[in-house]
Design an enzyme around this catalytic site. Structure first.
Site, PDB file in Angstrom:
ATOM      1  N   SER A 238      35.996  26.304 -27.525  1.00 23.03           N
ATOM      2  CA  SER A 238      35.404  26.486 -28.852  1.00 23.03           C
ATOM      3  C   SER A 238      33.884  26.614 -28.781  1.00 23.03           C
ATOM      4  O   SER A 238      33.247  26.155 -27.829  1.00 23.03           O
ATOM      5  CB  SER A 238      35.752  25.277 -29.732  1.00 23.03           C
ATOM      6  OG  SER A 238      35.077  24.133 -29.256  1.00 23.03           O
ATOM      7  N   GLU A 261      32.610  30.817 -22.371  1.00 18.43           N
ATOM      8  CA  GLU A 261      33.172  31.929 -23.133  1.00 18.43           C
ATOM      9  C   GLU A 261      33.652  31.312 -24.434  1.00 18.43           C
ATOM     10  O   GLU A 261      34.594  30.529 -24.444  1.00 18.43           O
ATOM     11  CB  GLU A 261      34.299  32.553 -22.296  1.00 18.43           C
ATOM     12  CG  GLU A 261      34.695  33.915 -22.737  1.00 18.43           C
ATOM     13  CD  GLU A 261      36.061  33.856 -23.308  1.00 18.43           C
ATOM     14  OE1 GLU A 261      36.134  33.670 -24.544  1.00 18.43           O
ATOM     15  OE2 GLU A 261      37.023  33.956 -22.549  1.00 18.43           O
ATOM     16  N   CYS A 298      41.036  34.884 -27.358  1.00 17.25           N
ATOM     17  CA  CYS A 298      39.611  35.050 -27.653  1.00 17.25           C
ATOM     18  C   CYS A 298      39.306  36.502 -27.995  1.00 17.25           C
ATOM     19  O   CYS A 298      38.300  36.797 -28.634  1.00 17.25           O
ATOM     20  CB  CYS A 298      38.753  34.572 -26.493  1.00 17.25           C
ATOM     21  SG  CYS A 298      39.523  34.757 -24.921  1.00 17.25           S
TER      22      CYS A 298
HETATM   23  P1  NAP Z   1      37.454  22.743 -27.148  1.00 19.08           P
HETATM   24  O1  NAP Z   1      37.559  21.742 -28.225  1.00 19.08           O
HETATM   25  O2  NAP Z   1      36.200  23.492 -27.032  1.00 19.08           O
HETATM   26  O3  NAP Z   1      37.724  21.959 -25.781  1.00 19.08           O
HETATM   27  C1  NAP Z   1      37.683  22.627 -24.533  1.00 19.08           C
HETATM   28  C2  NAP Z   1      37.352  21.620 -23.448  1.00 19.08           C
HETATM   29  O4  NAP Z   1      36.018  21.142 -23.633  1.00 19.08           O
HETATM   30  C3  NAP Z   1      38.240  20.412 -23.432  1.00 19.08           C
HETATM   31  O5  NAP Z   1      38.493  20.085 -22.094  1.00 19.08           O
HETATM   32  C4  NAP Z   1      37.398  19.351 -24.093  1.00 19.08           C
HETATM   33  O6  NAP Z   1      37.629  18.069 -23.590  1.00 19.08           O
HETATM   34  C5  NAP Z   1      36.005  19.726 -23.688  1.00 19.08           C
HETATM   35  N1  NAP Z   1      35.017  19.321 -24.685  1.00 19.08           N
HETATM   36  C6  NAP Z   1      34.900  19.807 -25.947  1.00 19.08           C
HETATM   37  N2  NAP Z   1      33.841  19.245 -26.560  1.00 19.08           N
HETATM   38  C7  NAP Z   1      33.289  18.381 -25.677  1.00 19.08           C
HETATM   39  C8  NAP Z   1      32.175  17.497 -25.728  1.00 19.08           C
HETATM   40  N3  NAP Z   1      31.428  17.388 -26.835  1.00 19.08           N
HETATM   41  N4  NAP Z   1      31.895  16.763 -24.648  1.00 19.08           N
HETATM   42  C9  NAP Z   1      32.649  16.841 -23.539  1.00 19.08           C
HETATM   43  N5  NAP Z   1      33.728  17.649 -23.436  1.00 19.08           N
HETATM   44  C10 NAP Z   1      34.042  18.418 -24.487  1.00 19.08           C
HETATM   45  O7  NAP Z   1      38.603  23.826 -27.246  1.00 19.08           O
HETATM   46  P2  NAP Z   1      40.180  23.704 -27.444  1.00 19.08           P
HETATM   47  O8  NAP Z   1      40.605  22.300 -27.282  1.00 19.08           O
HETATM   48  O9  NAP Z   1      40.771  24.685 -26.555  1.00 19.08           O
HETATM   49  O10 NAP Z   1      40.516  24.213 -28.905  1.00 19.08           O
HETATM   50  C11 NAP Z   1      39.839  23.884 -30.043  1.00 19.08           C
HETATM   51  C12 NAP Z   1      39.288  25.164 -30.693  1.00 19.08           C
HETATM   52  O11 NAP Z   1      38.665  25.977 -29.707  1.00 19.08           O
HETATM   53  C13 NAP Z   1      40.291  26.081 -31.313  1.00 19.08           C
HETATM   54  O12 NAP Z   1      40.630  25.737 -32.617  1.00 19.08           O
HETATM   55  C14 NAP Z   1      39.584  27.405 -31.254  1.00 19.08           C
HETATM   56  O13 NAP Z   1      38.767  27.559 -32.376  1.00 19.08           O
HETATM   57  C15 NAP Z   1      38.724  27.348 -30.063  1.00 19.08           C
HETATM   58  N6  NAP Z   1      39.145  28.142 -28.881  1.00 19.08           N
HETATM   59  C16 NAP Z   1      38.532  29.317 -28.662  1.00 19.08           C
HETATM   60  C17 NAP Z   1      38.850  30.054 -27.551  1.00 19.08           C
HETATM   61  C18 NAP Z   1      38.161  31.338 -27.262  1.00 19.08           C
HETATM   62  O14 NAP Z   1      38.423  31.915 -26.236  1.00 19.08           O
HETATM   63  N7  NAP Z   1      37.286  31.811 -28.102  1.00 19.08           N
HETATM   64  C19 NAP Z   1      39.805  29.612 -26.648  1.00 19.08           C
HETATM   65  C20 NAP Z   1      40.426  28.371 -26.893  1.00 19.08           C
HETATM   66  C21 NAP Z   1      40.066  27.651 -28.019  1.00 19.08           C
HETATM   67  P3  NAP Z   1      38.363  16.885 -24.399  1.00 19.08           P
HETATM   68  O15 NAP Z   1      39.696  16.825 -23.742  1.00 19.08           O
HETATM   69  O16 NAP Z   1      37.526  15.707 -24.126  1.00 19.08           O
HETATM   70  O17 NAP Z   1      38.408  17.259 -25.836  1.00 19.08           O
END
Ligand code: NAP
Length: 504
Positions: A238, A261, A298
């Site tokens: 995200s 990304e 994405c």
């Molecule tokens: P995410 O929340 O960005 O998490 C991805 C990874 O980053 C996880 O391993 C997470 O660990 C870690 N992380 C996130 N914030 C962090 C922080 N503040 N400090 C340390 N580690 C952190 O993404 P997601 O779980 O895949 O999905 C949530 C949202 O991401 C979706 O609703 C969507 O909007 C978006 N997404 C976008 C794409 C794209 O390609 N554009 C792809 C996938 C998802 P933790 O296990 O600790 O949370």
């Protein structure tokens, strides 16, 4: 197969007292060891130790290791598909295809390093008699940077996760990898880590060249990117999470590159002749792309730009019909499903946006939604350009080509931008292209961006927020450049040069 839920640290399965339960769509949850900063330190210290041999290994040794990883993944094919579908809700065919893509890209990097072009070797021979000053002998080569952190992505449990493109590119370059597993698929991460462990043992590679740590809290990701021995980070996820980790990388005493990304709405421009000739067909096909994999790509084309008038109306009507006929789909996690509904609420609450198709969904499911607005409303409301991860589409109606170009200039950085065009649209396309190539990493004609070919020419990146580093791609052979650093050797005796630079 039963899953033990442990971390793989420097070749050993390691458990922790603290645990969390996985949340599969079907089947029993796995009790997963929760990661912490101590484990991160152990894995990264071990990776640094491994670098002193792996970073100086031959390209042939690394290619053999990569091919062994691909073989070991294939040897576990059925178990990977079973746990992958149970954990993510993605269909079997998708998991099988993604496995082929994953092993294909690992083998592609093995072939790529054997060719040696990626080393970008240069040699300026000494000019001892040059006046007024002689020139020294200068040679340049790309060298691996050291331990790399990789974050598994929720939406690609294989191709962008444990042994995905970031890991394959880093290992190919000669960099040990520490993966932070994604909570959405810990069982899939475990079996892929097991395949890498088996490849390590088969090829006699240093066991600390790869570690995988499960999450459980933000502590793990934060500790990983801030560890002084980590030299770069590969991330897909995200905008919020990626930006938080990017900021941590930039604030380190020694800042490091964060190759994130992040978000993209992948605008699609349907030009007038194409709209007139086949607007309905393009609208229907767009709906198919928008709902593929519940829209959790994405490269999902979330915005279509179409002219006003009856021909554009036919595009919208066909898209609406096709979306209405698409049933509910299971999303990757409860959190992603509720983020999707929050994104939909953002649209429902706006006067400048007209609902074309609105649906309600519950729990972990998503149903498609379609909205319409015009160019001036879009340009005044920044939130309309933010990614909604899931099957939600926005059609922006324009009066003419000038308005289309103005709209294109207003977009943020994108992974892709698409033109739908016929021969008569060439001038319109020519007017848009200079803008689109400044905005996007990949510009397409008459297709949909959701399929990302893994090959030499692919670019999967773009200006922020599509990625945090516009000079890089996370797919394709150029992805290896993220984990290399050019070093110039001046007047070094031939025998002291890296083996790959001798005789060049
Ligand atoms: P995410 O929340 O960005 O998490 C991805 C990874 O980053 C996880 O391993 C997470 O660990 C870690 N992380 C996130 N914030 C962090 C922080 N503040 N400090 C340390 N580690 C952190 O993404 P997601 O779980 O895949 O999905 C949530 C949202 O991401 C979706 O609703 C969507 O909007 C978006 N997404 C976008 C794409 C794209 O390609 N554009 C792809 C996938 C998802 P933790 O296990 O600790 O949370």
């Amino acid at each position: 197969m039963t899953f033990h839920g442990k971390h793989l640290i420097a070749g050993e399965w390691t458990g922790t007292e603290a645990t969390f339960a996985s949340t599969p769509v079907t089947g029993e949850p796995i009790t997963v060891s929760a990661g912490d900063a101590t484990l991160v330190d152990k894995a990264v210290q071990a990776a640094e130790e491994a670098f002193w041999s792996y970073g100086y290994s031959s390209r042939e040794e690394r290619a053999a290791f990569l091919n062994a990883i691909a073989d070991e993944i294939e040897a576990r094919a059925e178990t990977i598909t079973a746990i992958g579908t149970a954990e993510t809700g993605l269909p079997e065919g998708r998991l099988q295809g993604e496995r082929g893509r994953t092993t294909g890209q690992i083998r592609m990097f093995a072939d790529h390093i054997l060719k040696g072009d990626y080393l970008d070797r240069r040699h300026d021979e000494a000019l001892p008699d040059r006046a007024p000053l002689p020139r020294p002998d200068l040679r340049m080569i790309e060298r691996p940077i050291g331990p790399v952190a990789v974050f598994g992505a929720s939406n690609f449990p294989l191709a962008f996760s444990t042994a995905g493109g970031d890991t394959a590119a880093a290992l190919a370059a000669g960099c040990p990898v520490v993966v932070k597993g994604h909570e959405a698929h810990p069982g899939t991460a475990e079996i892929i880590a097991e395949a890498i462990k088996a490849a390590v043992e088969k090829t006699g590679t240093h066991p600390s060249v790869f570690s995988m740590i499960h999450g459980g809290s933000h502590e793990v990701g934060g500790a990983l990117v801030q560890h002084p021995l980590i030299k770069a980070v590969g991330f897909t996820g995200s905008l919020r999470g990626g930006k938080a980790l990017f900021d941590l990388c930039a604030q380190r005493p020694e800042p490091i590159p964060f190759f994130g990304e992040l978000g993209s709405v992948n605008p699609m421009f349907v030009l007038p002749e194409a709209t007139a000739a086949r607007g309905a067909a393009i609208g229907e096909a767009w709906a198919g792309s928008l709902t593929m994999g519940a829209g959790q790509f994405c490269t999902n084309p979330g915005i279509a730009v179409v002219g006003k008038g009856p021909e554009g109306d036919a595009f919208v009507a066909a898209a609406k019909d096709a979306l209405a006929g698409t049933g509910a789909q299971v999303m990757l996690t409860d959190g992603i499903a509720s983020a999707y509904r929050a994104g939909k609420d953002r649209f429902d609450g706006r006067n400048a946006v007209t609902p074309v198709l609105t649906t309600d969904s519950d729990g972990r499911e998503a149903t498609p939604n379609l909205y319409e607005t015009d160019a001036s409303a879009y340009l005044q409301d920044h939130a309309l350009g933010e990614e909604v991860f899931g099957p939600l589409g926005l059609v922006v109606r324009v009066d003419n080509l000038d308005e289309m170009v103005t709209l294109a200039k207003g977009f943020e950085g994108q992974l892709t931008a698409t033109l739908h065009m016929d021969d008569g649209d060439a001038d319109a396309a020519r007017a848009l292209l200079p803008v689109l190539e400044r905005k996007a990493g990949r510009v397409l004609a008459n297709g949909f961006p959701t399929g990302v070919e893994v090959c030499d020419s692919m670019v999967h990146g773009g200006p922020f927020p599509a990625s945090t580093n516009f000079g890089a791609t996370s797919v394709g052979t150029l992805a290896i450049r993220r984990f290399l650093r050019p070093v110039c050797y001046q007047n070094l005796p031939e025998a002291l040069l890296p083996a790959d630079l001798q005789g060049i």
